[in-house]
Design an enzyme around this catalytic site. Structure first.
Site, mmCIF file in Angstrom:
data_model
loop_
_atom_site.group_PDB
_atom_site.id
_atom_site.type_symbol
_atom_site.label_atom_id
_atom_site.label_comp_id
_atom_site.label_asym_id
_atom_site.label_seq_id
_atom_site.Cartn_x
_atom_site.Cartn_y
_atom_site.Cartn_z
ATOM 1 N N ASN A 111 -25.030 34.494 41.850
ATOM 2 C CA ASN A 111 -26.689 34.231 41.863
ATOM 3 C C ASN A 111 -27.259 35.189 40.691
ATOM 4 O O ASN A 111 -27.716 36.202 40.991
ATOM 5 C CB ASN A 111 -27.209 34.490 43.222
ATOM 6 C CG ASN A 111 -28.862 33.828 43.000
ATOM 7 O OD1 ASN A 111 -29.357 33.942 41.894
ATOM 8 N ND2 ASN A 111 -29.333 33.791 43.876
ATOM 9 N N CYS A 116 -32.026 33.959 40.420
ATOM 10 C CA CYS A 116 -33.259 34.096 41.345
ATOM 11 C C CYS A 116 -34.342 34.648 40.546
ATOM 12 O O CYS A 116 -34.077 35.989 40.078
ATOM 13 C CB CYS A 116 -32.728 34.701 42.512
ATOM 14 S SG CYS A 116 -34.237 34.887 43.537
ATOM 15 N N CYS A 159 -52.682 3.734 22.998
ATOM 16 C CA CYS A 159 -52.320 3.486 21.780
ATOM 17 C C CYS A 159 -53.504 3.553 20.504
ATOM 18 O O CYS A 159 -53.433 4.332 19.625
ATOM 19 C CB CYS A 159 -51.676 1.894 21.508
ATOM 20 S SG CYS A 159 -50.848 1.728 19.729
ATOM 21 N N CYS A 176 -43.250 3.961 19.136
ATOM 22 C CA CYS A 176 -43.095 5.423 19.527
ATOM 23 C C CYS A 176 -42.867 5.468 21.038
ATOM 24 O O CYS A 176 -42.453 6.410 21.820
ATOM 25 C CB CYS A 176 -44.498 6.065 19.257
ATOM 26 S SG CYS A 176 -45.842 5.476 20.516
ATOM 27 N N CYS A 236 -47.325 2.142 30.873
ATOM 28 C CA CYS A 236 -47.387 0.737 31.558
ATOM 29 C C CYS A 236 -46.908 1.029 33.295
ATOM 30 O O CYS A 236 -45.779 1.609 33.559
ATOM 31 C CB CYS A 236 -46.596 -0.056 30.934
ATOM 32 S SG CYS A 236 -46.577 -1.772 31.942
#
Lengths: 451, 437
Positions: B136, B139, B357, B385, B392
């Site tokens: 680890n 952390c 847009c 783009c 949507c």
């Protein structure tokens, strides 16, 4: 002790006392906070939202819902009240299923619109419960406006006018303010005396005086008002009820549905309100539904709505029709009243004739049937009582039997405006349309007074 | 039927879904429940060295952010490593491994950065017959202030050193868990690789403050009016984790280094994406903490179903399949042209594509046509783009449609070239490497 459903005649106390409270509880119970947040999250915040376009008062619905979603219910209430100061009542009585909620894109997307009406109620209830007032009066203008009728149109006009600093006096024929909100809405749509609470909320802004028991053409006259005040707004609604044009319609037991609805609303003890065992309601609009459903809820055994055209022609929305049938009301189409049957001076039934469309015209087929009835409600529309205008020196032009107004609510008389059900273009006779008319007329009056 | 058995650096499990080292793997009770639910393996919550255990705060340990309908999107925590006695953990690990031999059981470790500490703990872990260890180094709170966790993971030299000690002192496979709280995740991965690690796992949690209480002005989670940064995880961090996995997977310096993918895995689809970018398996935590252990059943069935549908027989058929498609911006094909297309049947007319847009992009969508509310892409304005697609609310209502070679791009007035051409050769690039004439 309840007398039950099977007692003939028009009798009170058909139900056990507890049943009345149950039957007349809120039709659309308020959303609690969690429910409101879940529902508010469903709104897509549409551009130039279809719901908003469908609202006669053009409330910015996506904005008020977003304000609920973000933990700002008071801001939400202000968004609503900015456009519609009676937004609380409209949230309860608007046929949202044919207005904002029909237009909601989620209706199209999944057949389940955002519950805009109930969200509107959530926000407006919050503000009214907190006694939060959003508007103050502008500096006094010194101008006075008389308003005839303390219904939705008159109250909306009064609130907008006083906010501009004009002093408003409302003349109301009835002992209470509110108009149809107080006298003409089914009890389960406006519980806990909401109509009066709303009148108090609206008038708390100040500058609005209401004189009750003053009817136009009886106690006050248009000619005097238009001289004594800088401007007048007429919003007195419809006083007359259309006739059945059926033989025997004056018999005991033939009642105007609007009177029944008003009496029910004013009743403090529904168990004392008499209602027939077998009821026939003639009509196809909201009034017919309200009378029929409430009769059923008062313990009438059989309630039948008879409408002379087809289901699609009914003015009552599909939701209202479903509400009626769900409550055990039978709706029959293509049937018109011909003769009220009388026994011992009382209604015993009604003879009806089947109808068809022939050559674009509604005609009776000649075939009839008889429905037994001890009470018949007339709910075939109301008419404008032009007599109230009689005697006024400036003659007001009418159109289709109601007051003629232009797009700003101006009548043919220079300083007189009108709006709500009493005008020719009453926009479907809806509360919300009356509010829009009153508000817009107030704007027009203000421009006139400040010109 | 797809075979989703997993072999990760020699550690076998019936499926590639492991529970990450975290509260769900703190004790035998939880781990056994997880195995019963179907998890392929667990990484036992981080053990510290012998002695009095760490203590946790006694107030809120978690903060969160939510999406619509209070869907949990991101979770942060200020919990430390296990606060139970080392010996108790070891006994339970040994028993669980004995009872569940077919499941992977890896032990997460964090001890001070001195070799003696590692030499002390490795044999006792080995004695449990656990399948491996995970270091680890990630952390970000509490332990890092004591020179462990992310404090090690942020210094590549320390990583290499500790990995080397571990490899020298145990036969168990070593998985090095990396912190995302660095600038370039390839550096610590390279260090672990140099130290001889068998694998890396990533990402650990991200430094974060989830919110501020506007009544008390305390950060959340609030402990007596104060808060400290916690480790952020959950669906919101998935994109960060995917990128970091891909960065390591395509780094030639660590080619072939096995990766255990961690970060916001919530569904089978998330898992498949990690695998495709080069992970050998995945570790899950927040999804289990949000919905319980049962979600693994959806992950297993979903992964199998997708593999069957696509004809992938084993995990090896999937792993790394997307890695080669991750490239640098400068190599993207500038001759590729796509235009948004709105499916009018699917459109619910909310208008969000239009306003996004119109207000914030390229004014390439109509709001009305002949006075009627109608949203349609104007190809002569659309730069492709993809913003409209993303705002949507209806899936697949707006799609990006590539223009075929030879077709006229109405925006530029040029025909689409069939050739691949990127920025490195673009005439506007001052550093363009075009051959001299």
């Amino acid at each position: 002790m309840a007398i039950g459903l099977f007692k003939d005649g028009i009798e009170p106390g058909r139900l056990a006392p507890a049943e009345y409270a149950d039957n007349f509880s809120d039709l659309h119970p308020p959303l609690d906070k969690h429910e409101a947040l879940v529902e508010a999250d469903r709104c897509y915040f549409c551009y130039d939202a279809p719901c908003m376009q469908a609202c006669p008062t053009s409330i910015d619905i996506p904005m008020f819902i977003r304000q609920i979603a973000t933990g700002n219910p008071l801001g939400s209430a202000k968004t609503i009240f900015d456009q519609n100061i009676l937004g609380g009542m409209c949230a309860r009585v608007c046929p949202t299923e044919t207005l904002c909620e029909e237009a909601c894109v989620r209706e199209k997307a999944e057949g389940k619109p955002v519950q805009i009406g109930r969200l509107q109620r959530y926000a407006t209830d919050e503000a009214m419960e907190q006694g939060k007032q959003f508007y103050t009066r502008a500096e006094k203008s010194g101008r006075k406006v008389a308003i005839v009728g303390a219904g939705p149109a008159g109250l909306a006009a009064a609130h907008r006018l006083t906010s501009y600093g004009h002093d408003v006096t409302i003349f109301e024929a009835k002992p209470k303010s509110g108009g149809l909100n107080e006298y003409g809405i089914a009890a389960y749509k406006s519980t806990h005396d909401f109509a009066q609470a709303e009148v108090d909320y609206v008038t708390a802004i100040g500058g609005i005086e209401i004189e009750h028991g003053k009817a136009l053409g009886r106690d006050i006259h248009l000619g005097e008002l238009s001289e004594q005040y800088d401007a007048v707004f007429l919003g007195m609604g419809l006083a007359g009820v259309n006739a059945l044009r059926a033989e025997g319609e004056d018999a005991l037991g033939v009642t105007d549905a609007v009177d029944f609805i008003a009496e029910l609303r004013q009743s403090t003890n529904l168990s004392r309100l008499p209602v027939g065992r077998r009821i026939v309601v003639i009509g196809g609009g909201m009034t017919a539904i309200d009378a029929a459903v409430q009769s059923k809820l008062l313990g009438a055994q059989d309630v039948t709505i008879c409408y002379r055209r087809g289901q699609e022609d009914m003015n009552a929305s599909e939701f209202e029709q479903d509400l009626a049938t769900a409550n055990g009301v039978v709706i029959r189409h293509w049937i018109q009243p011909k003769r009220v049957l009388i026994e011992n001076g009382k209604v015993s039934g009604i003879e009806l004739e089947y109808t068809v469309m022939r050559g674009g015209k509604l005609t009776g087929t000649g075939e009839t049937l008889v429905l037994p009835a001890d009470q018949v409600f007339k709910a075939i529309g109301q008419q404008f009582d032009a007599n109230a205008l009689n005697g006024s020196r400036p003659k007001i032009a009418l159109e289709k039997g109601r007051i003629k107004v232009d797009s700003e609510g101006r009548t043919s008389v220079k300083n007189v405006w009108a709006g709500g059900d009493c005008v020719a273009d009453a926009r479907e006779d809806l509360t919300v349309a009356a509010v829009a008319a009153g508000r817009d007329a107030a704007e027009s009056i203000n421009r006139f007074l400040k010109a | 039927m797809a075979d989703i058995r997993n072999n990760f650096v020699g550690i076998k499990s019936p499926n590639p879904f492991w529970l990450a080292s975290a509260p769900p793997t703190d004790k035998a009770y939880n781990v056994v429940r997880a195995f019963k639910a179907g998890w392929g393996g667990v990484v036992w919550k981080t053990l510290g060295e012998e002695g009095p255990p760490v203590v946790n705060v006694n107030g809120p340990r978690y903060g969160a952010i939510w999406g619509a309908d209070r869907r949990l999107l991101g979770l942060n925590n200020i919990e430390l490593i296990t606060d139970r006695q080392l010996q108790l953990n070891l006994q339970e690990i040994k028993q669980v491994k004995k009872d569940w031999p077919d499941r992977a059981l890896v032990v997460s470790l964090m001890v001070p950065c001195v070799e003696e500490s590692w030499k002390a703990i490795l044999p006792v872990v080995e004695e449990t017959e656990a399948d491996g260890i995970e270091l680890n180094f990630g952390c970000p709170h509490g332990m890092s202030e004591r020179g462990m966790g992310a404090a090690v993971g942020q210094v590549p030299e320390y990583i290499e050193m500790v990995v080397r000690w571990c490899k020298a002192n145990t036969r168990m496979p070593v998985i090095t868990k990396l912190t995302p709280n660095i600038t370039d995740v390839r550096r610590p991965a390279r260090a672990a690789f140099a130290g001889g690690t068998d694998a890396v796992s990533l990402i650990n949690t991200i430094n974060s403050i989830t919110s501020v209480n506007l009544d008390t002005f305390s950060p959340e989670p609030s402990i007596d009016g104060k808060g400290s940064h916690g480790g952020y995880c959950g669906p919101a961090v998935k994109p960060i984790a995917l990128n970091m996995v891909a960065e390591i997977a395509r780094d030639p310096e660590t080619a072939g280094l096995p990766i255990s993918g961690i970060g916001g895995v919530t569904t089978w689809r998330d898992a498949a994406e990690f695998l495709a970018l080069g992970a050998g398996n995945v570790q899950v935590c927040t999804a289990a903490m949000t919905y319980g252990f049962k979600i693994v059943q959806e992950m297993i069935a979903g992964l199998e179903n997708w593999m069957d549908e696509k004809g992938h027989q084993t995990l090896d058929d999937v792993c790394g399949r997307a890695t080669k498609n991750v490239t640098d911006w400068q190599y993207l094909n500038l001759n590729y042209i796509a235009k948004a297309h709105i499916d009018q049947e699917a459109c619910i007319k909310c208008g969000r594509c239009y306003i996004a847009c119109e207000d914030t992009s390229h004014q390439a969508i109509t709001s009305s046509v002949n006075g009627v509310r109608h949203f349609e892409v104007m190809e002569d304005e659309c730069v492709g783009c993809n913003l409209c697609v993303n705002v949507c609310p209806v899936e697949n209502c707006i799609t990006m449609v590539p223009l075929a070679a030879g077709v006229l791009d109405q925006r530029t007035g040029k025909t689409v070239s069939p050739e691949y051409a990127n920025w490195t050769t673009h005439p506007n690039n001052p550093m363009s490497k075009q051959a001299a004439e």
